[in-house]
Each structure stands twice: as C-alpha cells, then as structure tokens.
Design a protein around this motif. Structure first.
Motif, short mmCIF file in Angstrom:
data_model
loop_
_atom_site.label_atom_id
_atom_site.label_comp_id
_atom_site.label_asym_id
_atom_site.label_seq_id
_atom_site.Cartn_x
_atom_site.Cartn_y
_atom_site.Cartn_z
N GLN A 211 -2.49 10.93 -15.81
CA GLN A 211 -2.80 12.03 -16.73
C GLN A 211 -3.41 13.22 -16.00
OE1 GLN A 211 -5.30 10.16 -19.67
NE2 GLN A 211 -3.61 8.94 -20.49
N ALA A 212 -4.05 12.97 -14.87
CA ALA A 212 -4.75 14.02 -14.13
C ALA A 212 -3.98 14.50 -12.89
CB ALA A 212 -6.12 13.53 -13.70
N HIS A 213 -2.73 14.03 -12.73
CA HIS A 213 -1.89 14.44 -11.59
C HIS A 213 -2.56 14.13 -10.25
CE1 HIS A 213 -0.95 17.13 -15.05
NE2 HIS A 213 0.24 16.60 -14.82
N GLY A 214 -3.12 12.93 -10.14
CA GLY A 214 -3.84 12.54 -8.93
C GLY A 214 -2.92 12.08 -7.82
N HIS A 215 -3.32 12.41 -6.61
CA HIS A 215 -2.60 11.91 -5.43
C HIS A 215 -3.56 11.85 -4.25
CE1 HIS A 215 -2.19 16.29 -4.96
NE2 HIS A 215 -2.12 16.04 -3.67
N LEU A 216 -3.23 11.05 -3.28
CA LEU A 216 -4.06 10.85 -2.11
C LEU A 216 -3.35 11.38 -0.88
CD1 LEU A 216 -6.67 9.56 -0.93
CD2 LEU A 216 -5.33 7.46 -0.62
N ASP A 217 -3.98 12.31 -0.20
CA ASP A 217 -3.49 12.79 1.10
C ASP A 217 -4.17 11.95 2.17
OD1 ASP A 217 -1.94 14.81 -0.06
OD2 ASP A 217 -3.59 16.24 -0.02
N VAL A 218 -3.45 10.98 2.69
CA VAL A 218 -4.02 10.01 3.63
C VAL A 218 -4.25 10.68 4.98
CG1 VAL A 218 -3.67 7.81 4.79
CG2 VAL A 218 -2.87 8.12 2.42
N GLU A 219 -5.48 10.56 5.46
CA GLU A 219 -5.82 11.06 6.80
C GLU A 219 -5.63 9.97 7.84
OE1 GLU A 219 -9.84 12.47 6.50
OE2 GLU A 219 -9.26 14.18 5.25
N ARG A 220 -6.00 8.73 7.48
CA ARG A 220 -5.86 7.62 8.42
C ARG A 220 -5.86 6.30 7.67
NH1 ARG A 220 -11.56 8.30 8.88
NH2 ARG A 220 -12.61 6.29 8.71
N MET B 195 2.19 7.22 -6.51
CA MET B 195 1.26 8.27 -6.93
C MET B 195 1.86 9.64 -6.66
SD MET B 195 -2.38 6.71 -5.63
CE MET B 195 -3.15 8.30 -5.62
N ARG B 196 2.39 9.82 -5.47
CA ARG B 196 2.99 11.10 -5.09
C ARG B 196 4.12 11.47 -6.03
NH1 ARG B 196 6.42 10.54 -0.08
NH2 ARG B 196 7.80 9.76 -1.70
N ASP B 197 4.95 10.47 -6.40
CA ASP B 197 6.11 10.71 -7.24
C ASP B 197 5.79 10.65 -8.73
OD1 ASP B 197 7.50 10.88 -4.86
OD2 ASP B 197 8.34 8.85 -5.01
N CYS B 198 4.52 10.40 -9.06
CA CYS B 198 4.09 10.24 -10.46
C CYS B 198 4.93 9.18 -11.16
CB CYS B 198 4.13 11.57 -11.20
SG CYS B 198 3.10 11.55 -12.67
N ASN B 199 5.14 8.06 -10.46
CA ASN B 199 5.97 6.96 -10.96
C ASN B 199 5.07 5.81 -11.38
OD1 ASN B 199 7.67 4.75 -11.33
ND2 ASN B 199 9.09 5.44 -9.74
N VAL C 268 0.85 -1.20 0.00
CA VAL C 268 0.00 0.00 0.00
C VAL C 268 0.88 1.25 0.00
CG1 VAL C 268 -1.69 1.31 1.36
CG2 VAL C 268 -1.93 -1.18 1.10
N ARG C 269 1.90 1.25 0.83
CA ARG C 269 2.83 2.38 0.88
C ARG C 269 3.48 2.61 -0.49
NH1 ARG C 269 5.54 0.93 5.14
NH2 ARG C 269 7.12 -0.22 4.00
N GLU D 8 -6.11 1.47 -17.44
CA GLU D 8 -6.81 2.61 -18.04
C GLU D 8 -7.29 3.58 -16.97
OE1 GLU D 8 -7.28 -0.55 -18.90
OE2 GLU D 8 -7.13 -0.69 -21.08
N TRP D 9 -7.83 3.03 -15.88
CA TRP D 9 -8.32 3.87 -14.80
C TRP D 9 -7.18 4.67 -14.17
CZ3 TRP D 9 -7.33 4.46 -9.64
CH2 TRP D 9 -8.26 5.18 -8.89
N ALA D 10 -6.09 3.98 -13.85
CA ALA D 10 -4.96 4.66 -13.20
C ALA D 10 -4.36 5.73 -14.12
CB ALA D 10 -3.89 3.66 -12.78
N ASP D 11 -4.22 5.41 -15.39
CA ASP D 11 -3.69 6.42 -16.32
C ASP D 11 -4.60 7.65 -16.37
OD1 ASP D 11 -1.31 5.20 -17.05
OD2 ASP D 11 -2.22 4.12 -18.73
N ARG D 12 -5.91 7.43 -16.47
CA ARG D 12 -6.87 8.54 -16.57
C ARG D 12 -7.00 9.32 -15.26
NH1 ARG D 12 -11.01 5.58 -17.56
NH2 ARG D 12 -11.85 5.61 -15.45
N GLU D 13 -7.18 8.62 -14.15
CA GLU D 13 -7.52 9.26 -12.88
C GLU D 13 -6.29 9.72 -12.09
OE1 GLU D 13 -10.56 10.02 -12.04
OE2 GLU D 13 -11.56 8.86 -13.62
#
Length: 104
Positions: free
Chosen positions: A55-64, A18-22, A11-12, A47-52
C-alpha cells in the motif's frame, strides 16, 4: 547491489517481488507459518507487508548482503519511510520461515 546479484534465491524472490509490486510472488517465498518482527516486535506478516510495502509502495535498495545472503542492509523507501534498515531472513528448505526487519 542489483536484485539479480543476491545469492539466496528465496531472499532474491522477496526483494524482486517488492520491486515489481508483486504481492503474490512476495508471499509465495514465505512458509505458511512464517514470522516477522519489526524492530523486535512480532507483527502479522500479511498485514505488515500490505501496510509497509504494497500500500505504501515500499522497496529496498540493497547496499550489501551478509551471512551467506541471509542478511541485507540497505535503504528502505516508501510513501511513509526513507531509512537505512537491516533485513535478516531464516530460510529452511527454500522458504522463508522468519524475517526480522530493523531500522539502523
């Protein structure tokens, strides 16, 4: 919560990639037959990961994290979305076999 604090290594690796766009590191964390659902709908992982994400510069700020590090809650940010989400992972032998993503 910092990425380094996430307790499950697979998971890490996904959250850090995602954070590093790798893209390569992201997909390396998944089993070849991994499944993904988005709000309960089965989606093709690449396809989902590329799109969301990539390509869209997505990242998750984990709260918990919950469920021994296999469930994350946090804010997902991208060029398209800013929303609270839950990411639930099924990890077998160190590889992600299923990821369920849902808006909260």
């Amino acid at each position: 919560m910092r990425d380094e604090e996430l307790t499950n290594p697979a998971v890490r690796a996904v959250i850090t990639a995602m954070r590093d766009c790798n893209r390569e590191a992201f997909f390396a964390a998944f089993a070849p037959s991994a499944e993904l659902t988005d709000d309960g709908h089965l989606q093709p992982l690449k396809e989902w990961a590329d799109r969301e994400i990539f390509q869209a510069h997505g990242h998750l700020d984990v709260e918990r994290e919950d469920s021994n590090g296999l469930e994350l809650v946090g804010l997902f940010h991208s060029d398209q979305w800013d929303m609270k989400t839950m990411w639930r992972f099924r990890v077998i032998d160190g590889r992600i076999h299923r990821l369920d993503v849902a808006a909260l």
